[in-house]
Design a protein around this motif. Structure first.
Motif, PDB file in Angstrom:
ATOM      1  N   ARG A 226     -46.252 -72.148  26.390  1.00 21.01           N
ATOM      2  CA  ARG A 226     -45.880 -72.746  24.948  1.00 21.01           C
ATOM      3  C   ARG A 226     -45.166 -74.089  25.229  1.00 21.01           C
ATOM      4  O   ARG A 226     -44.855 -74.412  26.190  1.00 21.01           O
ATOM      5  CB  ARG A 226     -44.930 -71.777  24.184  1.00 21.01           C
ATOM      6  N   ASP A 227     -44.536 -74.521  24.256  1.00 19.59           N
ATOM      7  CA  ASP A 227     -43.907 -75.906  24.266  1.00 19.59           C
ATOM      8  C   ASP A 227     -44.317 -76.849  25.257  1.00 19.59           C
ATOM      9  O   ASP A 227     -43.814 -77.566  25.948  1.00 19.59           O
ATOM     10  CB  ASP A 227     -42.308 -75.472  24.751  1.00 19.59           C
ATOM     11  N   VAL A 228     -45.639 -77.212  24.989  1.00 18.24           N
ATOM     12  CA  VAL A 228     -46.416 -78.317  25.535  1.00 18.24           C
ATOM     13  C   VAL A 228     -45.764 -79.606  25.152  1.00 18.24           C
ATOM     14  O   VAL A 228     -45.750 -79.775  24.000  1.00 18.24           O
ATOM     15  CB  VAL A 228     -47.856 -78.202  25.188  1.00 18.24           C
ATOM     16  N   ARG A 229     -45.342 -80.404  26.197  1.00 18.21           N
ATOM     17  CA  ARG A 229     -44.907 -81.830  25.914  1.00 18.21           C
ATOM     18  C   ARG A 229     -45.622 -82.944  26.731  1.00 18.21           C
ATOM     19  O   ARG A 229     -45.875 -82.627  27.889  1.00 18.21           O
ATOM     20  CB  ARG A 229     -43.131 -81.648  26.412  1.00 18.21           C
ATOM     21  N   PHE A 230     -46.048 -83.768  26.133  1.00 20.41           N
ATOM     22  CA  PHE A 230     -46.791 -85.112  26.831  1.00 20.41           C
ATOM     23  C   PHE A 230     -45.729 -85.990  27.571  1.00 20.41           C
ATOM     24  O   PHE A 230     -44.522 -85.944  26.943  1.00 20.41           O
ATOM     25  CB  PHE A 230     -47.393 -85.890  25.856  1.00 20.41           C
TER      26      PHE A 230
END
Length: 307
Positions: A226-230
């Motif tokens: 979860r909490d995918v950040r570019f």
């Protein structure tokens, strides 16, 4: 780490004016070849000549350039740059390097981390375009050979009039950590023992960046995230990718490796990773790639300074 590990990521500096409107100007490449101020990046297969200071050996145009695949790369500091692309010579014959007794040739992989920012960007653009031309010589609609137009940026079919444009394949590459802040690293089935990196995979049609990260991590090692950040992106013209660097947080930690992709996968603490690098049990990618920079962002230290 005192600085952002992505700040000097090779091939990413937006220092080239791609000058798109000029690509379709009548006889534009002929005009540039007639101007001695034009700088030519010579590409022999996937290699380009270097100067002793490890910069590209850019030069003025020569009459022989008219017989090559020419690509308009754009302008740097107001100066037009063109790539002159030749295939590798036949096996057994002398190379162009040997015939001309010129500067040593090197591949982008070998020198991108050392090149000036503008030279790395020019080389990446030239190589990516050249790879596309080699792989797409015919019309995908009717199979006829296509013509190179728009200063190397388009291929047009003379039979059905369709136009075809350079392809770039987006791929996600992700640093996954768990609640204990351990980093997930894996070894591809084609890699030697001890070589680990973060996971990566291509974005599929209809998929978002976050969706691709979630799917790829689940498919390759069976972990939910979860909490995918570019974080950052990097062109990767080997042959035609754009790497989209991300971080993500794991919601599970049990590892189930996809057998046809992943030879092994492990969770590393910072102490374990440093120890295994120092002892030679583990090896990480060089700082050319965004994968190494993602690891450095977690580790808090440059990989090439560990030892």
């Amino acid at each position: 780490m005192d600085h952002d590990p992505m700040h000097d990521l090779p091939m990413t500096a937006p220092v080239i004016d791609r000058d798109g409107p000029e690509r379709d100007a009548p006889r534009w490449l002929e005009t540039l070849l007639a101007d001695p101020a034009t700088r030519v990046l010579e590409l022999l297969g996937d290699r380009s000549p270097l100067r002793p200071d490890r910069s590209l050996a850019l030069r003025s145009p020569t009459p022989a350039d008219a017989d090559t695949l020419l690509l308009y790369l754009g302008r740097h500091e107001g100066i037009a740059h063109v790539a002159a692309c030749r295939p590798f010579p036949p096996k057994g014959g002398p190379s162009r390097e040997e015939r001309l007794d010129s500067a040593p040739f090197a591949s982008l992989r070998e020198v991108a981390a050392e090149l000036p920012q503008a030279h790395a960007a020019l080389f990446a653009t030239a190589l990516g375009l050249a790879n596309w031309h080699v792989r797409h010589p015919r019309c995908p609609r009717c199979g006829e050979p296509t013509d190179v137009v728009s200063s190397g940026w388009v291929r047009r079919c003379p039979h059905d009039g369709s136009e075809h444009y350079p392809r770039t394949d987006p791929a996600v590459i992700m640093a996954v950590t768990d609640d204990a802040d351990r980093l997930l690293l894996a070894r591809n089935i084609g890699w030697p023992e001890g070589r680990f990196s973060v996971l990566a995979g291509f974005v599929e049609p209809g998929e978002t960046i976050a969706g691709a990260v979630i799917r790829e991590v689940g498919e390759e090692v069976g972990v939910s995230v979860r909490d995918v950040r570019f974080v950052a992106d990097q062109p990767w013209p080997f042959p035609a990718s754009l790497m989209l660097g991300c971080t993500a947080r794991a919601t599970s930690t049990e590892l189930t490796c996809q057998p046809d992709e992943i030879a092994e996968a492990r969770w590393f603490t910072r102490e374990e990773f440093r120890h295994e690098l120092a002892e030679g049990y583990a090896r990480a990618a060089g700082r050319l790639s965004i994968s190494a920079r993602l690891i450095e962002g977690w580790l808090g230290h440059r990989l090439d300074e560990l030892g």
